[in-house]
Motif scaffolding. Structure first.
Motif, mmCIF file in Angstrom:
data_model
loop_
_atom_site.group_PDB
_atom_site.id
_atom_site.type_symbol
_atom_site.label_atom_id
_atom_site.label_comp_id
_atom_site.label_asym_id
_atom_site.label_seq_id
_atom_site.Cartn_x
_atom_site.Cartn_y
_atom_site.Cartn_z
ATOM 1 N N VAL A 195 0.855 -1.189 0.000
ATOM 2 C CA VAL A 195 0.000 0.000 0.000
ATOM 3 C C VAL A 195 0.890 1.237 0.000
ATOM 4 O O VAL A 195 1.601 1.496 0.969
ATOM 5 N N ALA A 196 0.862 1.966 -1.098
ATOM 6 C CA ALA A 196 1.637 3.210 -1.226
ATOM 7 C C ALA A 196 3.092 3.021 -0.799
ATOM 8 O O ALA A 196 3.633 3.795 -0.013
ATOM 9 N N GLY A 197 3.708 1.965 -1.307
ATOM 10 C CA GLY A 197 5.124 1.727 -1.059
ATOM 11 C C GLY A 197 5.449 1.028 0.246
ATOM 12 O O GLY A 197 6.620 0.768 0.543
ATOM 13 N N GLU A 198 4.434 0.695 1.058
ATOM 14 C CA GLU A 198 4.661 0.002 2.325
ATOM 15 C C GLU A 198 3.974 -1.359 2.292
ATOM 16 O O GLU A 198 3.048 -1.579 1.516
ATOM 17 N N THR A 199 4.422 -2.250 3.165
ATOM 18 C CA THR A 199 3.803 -3.565 3.296
ATOM 19 C C THR A 199 3.053 -3.605 4.621
ATOM 20 O O THR A 199 3.662 -3.473 5.687
ATOM 21 N N LEU A 200 1.727 -3.783 4.540
ATOM 22 C CA LEU A 200 0.882 -3.667 5.715
ATOM 23 C C LEU A 200 -0.141 -4.792 5.777
ATOM 24 O O LEU A 200 -0.607 -5.270 4.745
ATOM 25 N N THR A 201 -0.502 -5.192 6.994
ATOM 26 C CA THR A 201 -1.680 -6.034 7.175
ATOM 27 C C THR A 201 -2.903 -5.111 7.214
ATOM 28 O O THR A 201 -2.772 -3.889 7.350
ATOM 29 N N LEU A 202 -4.089 -5.693 7.135
ATOM 30 C CA LEU A 202 -5.302 -4.885 7.265
ATOM 31 C C LEU A 202 -5.367 -4.215 8.639
ATOM 32 O O LEU A 202 -5.742 -3.042 8.751
ATOM 33 N N ASN A 203 -4.985 -4.951 9.686
ATOM 34 C CA ASN A 203 -4.972 -4.352 11.028
ATOM 35 C C ASN A 203 -3.988 -3.195 11.098
ATOM 36 O O ASN A 203 -4.266 -2.162 11.714
ATOM 37 N N GLY A 204 -2.835 -3.366 10.472
ATOM 38 C CA GLY A 204 -1.836 -2.305 10.463
ATOM 39 C C GLY A 204 -2.331 -1.080 9.721
ATOM 40 O O GLY A 204 -2.122 0.063 10.148
ATOM 41 N N LEU A 205 -3.007 -1.309 8.613
ATOM 42 C CA LEU A 205 -3.567 -0.213 7.821
ATOM 43 C C LEU A 205 -4.612 0.544 8.633
ATOM 44 O O LEU A 205 -4.634 1.786 8.669
ATOM 45 N N GLU A 206 -5.473 -0.198 9.301
ATOM 46 C CA GLU A 206 -6.525 0.430 10.101
ATOM 47 C C GLU A 206 -5.949 1.218 11.283
ATOM 48 O O GLU A 206 -6.280 2.390 11.487
ATOM 49 N N LYS A 207 -5.074 0.572 12.044
ATOM 50 C CA LYS A 207 -4.602 1.185 13.288
ATOM 51 C C LYS A 207 -3.516 2.230 13.055
ATOM 52 O O LYS A 207 -3.590 3.348 13.580
ATOM 53 N N GLU A 208 -2.491 1.871 12.268
ATOM 54 C CA GLU A 208 -1.353 2.769 12.109
ATOM 55 C C GLU A 208 -1.663 3.941 11.186
ATOM 56 O O GLU A 208 -1.347 5.096 11.499
ATOM 57 N N LYS A 209 -2.260 3.647 10.043
ATOM 58 C CA LYS A 209 -2.446 4.680 9.026
ATOM 59 C C LYS A 209 -3.725 5.492 9.223
ATOM 60 O O LYS A 209 -3.791 6.634 8.770
ATOM 61 N N LEU A 210 -4.702 4.919 9.875
ATOM 62 C CA LEU A 210 -5.975 5.629 10.023
ATOM 63 C C LEU A 210 -6.254 6.068 11.461
ATOM 64 O O LEU A 210 -6.250 7.256 11.755
ATOM 65 N N ILE A 211 -6.449 5.107 12.359
ATOM 66 C CA ILE A 211 -6.866 5.466 13.714
ATOM 67 C C ILE A 211 -5.784 6.246 14.458
ATOM 68 O O ILE A 211 -6.036 7.334 14.993
ATOM 69 N N ASN A 212 -4.556 5.727 14.501
ATOM 70 C CA ASN A 212 -3.493 6.412 15.245
ATOM 71 C C ASN A 212 -3.122 7.751 14.615
ATOM 72 O O ASN A 212 -2.770 8.697 15.313
ATOM 73 N N THR A 213 -3.181 7.819 13.302
ATOM 74 C CA THR A 213 -2.785 9.051 12.607
ATOM 75 C C THR A 213 -3.850 10.133 12.701
ATOM 76 O O THR A 213 -3.543 11.290 13.010
ATOM 77 N N PHE A 214 -5.105 9.766 12.453
ATOM 78 C CA PHE A 214 -6.154 10.783 12.348
ATOM 79 C C PHE A 214 -7.042 10.899 13.582
ATOM 80 O O PHE A 214 -7.799 11.866 13.700
ATOM 81 N N GLN A 215 -6.953 9.911 14.496
ATOM 82 C CA GLN A 215 -7.725 9.978 15.742
ATOM 83 C C GLN A 215 -9.209 10.250 15.474
ATOM 84 O O GLN A 215 -9.839 11.065 16.144
ATOM 85 N N ASP A 216 -9.756 9.557 14.486
ATOM 86 C CA ASP A 216 -11.147 9.777 14.090
ATOM 87 C C ASP A 216 -11.914 8.459 14.162
ATOM 88 O O ASP A 216 -11.810 7.615 13.268
ATOM 89 N N PRO A 217 -12.701 8.249 15.224
ATOM 90 C CA PRO A 217 -13.414 6.968 15.376
ATOM 91 C C PRO A 217 -14.480 6.721 14.321
ATOM 92 O O PRO A 217 -14.937 5.588 14.161
ATOM 93 N N ARG A 218 -14.878 7.749 13.575
ATOM 94 C CA ARG A 218 -15.867 7.542 12.509
ATOM 95 C C ARG A 218 -15.341 6.589 11.437
ATOM 96 O O ARG A 218 -16.134 5.978 10.707
ATOM 97 N N VAL A 219 -14.038 6.466 11.348
ATOM 98 C CA VAL A 219 -13.420 5.558 10.376
ATOM 99 C C VAL A 219 -13.936 4.134 10.551
ATOM 100 O O VAL A 219 -14.074 3.389 9.582
#
Length: 241
Positions: free
Chosen positions: A120-144
């Motif tokens: 994903v965009a030059g990185e190797t991620l699991t779905l959990n990693g994508l959800e937690k690292e790239k979305l939840i931890n980065t944007f702090q938006d529970p609506r995701v």
């Protein structure tokens, strides 16, 4: 002469930067447009995915999945990154389920969320990693949590459109309101003063209470009929079919 060379050098640098920015934006825009086309064609208004149809006509989702790995987000805005990662997550889920179809549940695929890795965009991620690292931890938006597809009955319904940076706030609010006003997702029993919630609110409680006093306080922001704060709260079992 030196002035002319400096001017030409600056002009060339600006032109290269402009075209680089345009290329990055065009690539992400192209991916988003193709994802939007797939979702409009293969997801109904209730969020049900036509996996059989995608399996029989797999080329578009395969192309989208491959494109994910090579896209660059270097010149994108925060909203563009956020929308991209949501779309990326959903396309990966659709690709993996369609590839394994017919399958009864994502949990029947070993490591579906936490072991299988994707580019994903030059990185190797699991779905959990994508959800937690790239979305939840980065944007702090529970609506995701209400925008991501997990290919199960108990998931919030998948939108039949891609997320767009310039519409993201409206789209996330709409998906959150849709889930939190669904009486199968939030099960309120007024006579017994009980509210049965999705396990999502148990698993990710910290996300929902970071800016709200409680899970119920977060939910009530988006509900037409508020849940009284004295109601007993429990969590029904997640249906992974």
């Amino acid at each position: 002469m030196n002035y002319i060379l400096k001017y030409c050098g600056l002009f060339c640098f600006m032109m290269v930067s402009f075209f680089a920015f345009s290329t990055y934006a065009a690539d992400v825009h192209s991916f988003t447009s193709a994802a939007d086309k797939l979702l409009k064609e293969r997801v109904d208004s209730q969020g049900r995915v036509d996996y059989k149809g995608i399996k029989n006509d797999h080329e578009l989702v395969i192309q989208l999945y491959k494109q994910l790995g090579s896209l660059s987000l270097e010149k994108t805005s925060g909203a563009e990154k956020k929308a991209f990662y949501i779309n990326a997550y959903n396309i990966i889920v659709i690709h993996e389920i369609a590839k394994a179809f017919p399958v009864s549940s994502p949990m029947d695929i070993d490591g579906f969320f936490d072991k299988k890795r994707h580019r994903v965009a030059g990185e190797t991620l699991t779905l959990n990693g994508l959800e937690k690292e790239k979305l939840i931890n980065t944007f702090q938006d529970p609506r995701v949590h209400f925008a991501l597809a997990c290919a199960a009955v108990s998931c919030p319904p998948l939108a039949n459109e891609a997320y767009q940076a310039n519409q993201l706030e409206q789209q996330l609010n709409a998906r959150t309101k849709k889930s939190l006003n669904d009486d199968q997702f939030i099960r309120v029993n007024s006579s017994q003063k009980q509210a049965e919630l999705s396990k999502i609110f148990d698993w990710y409680e910290a996300d929902f209470t970071k800016k709200s006093e409680s899970v119920i306080a977060f939910i009530n922001q988006y509900r037409d009929q508020k849940i009284p704060t004295d109601y007993k709260v429990s969590y029904y079992e997640y249906d992974w079919k």
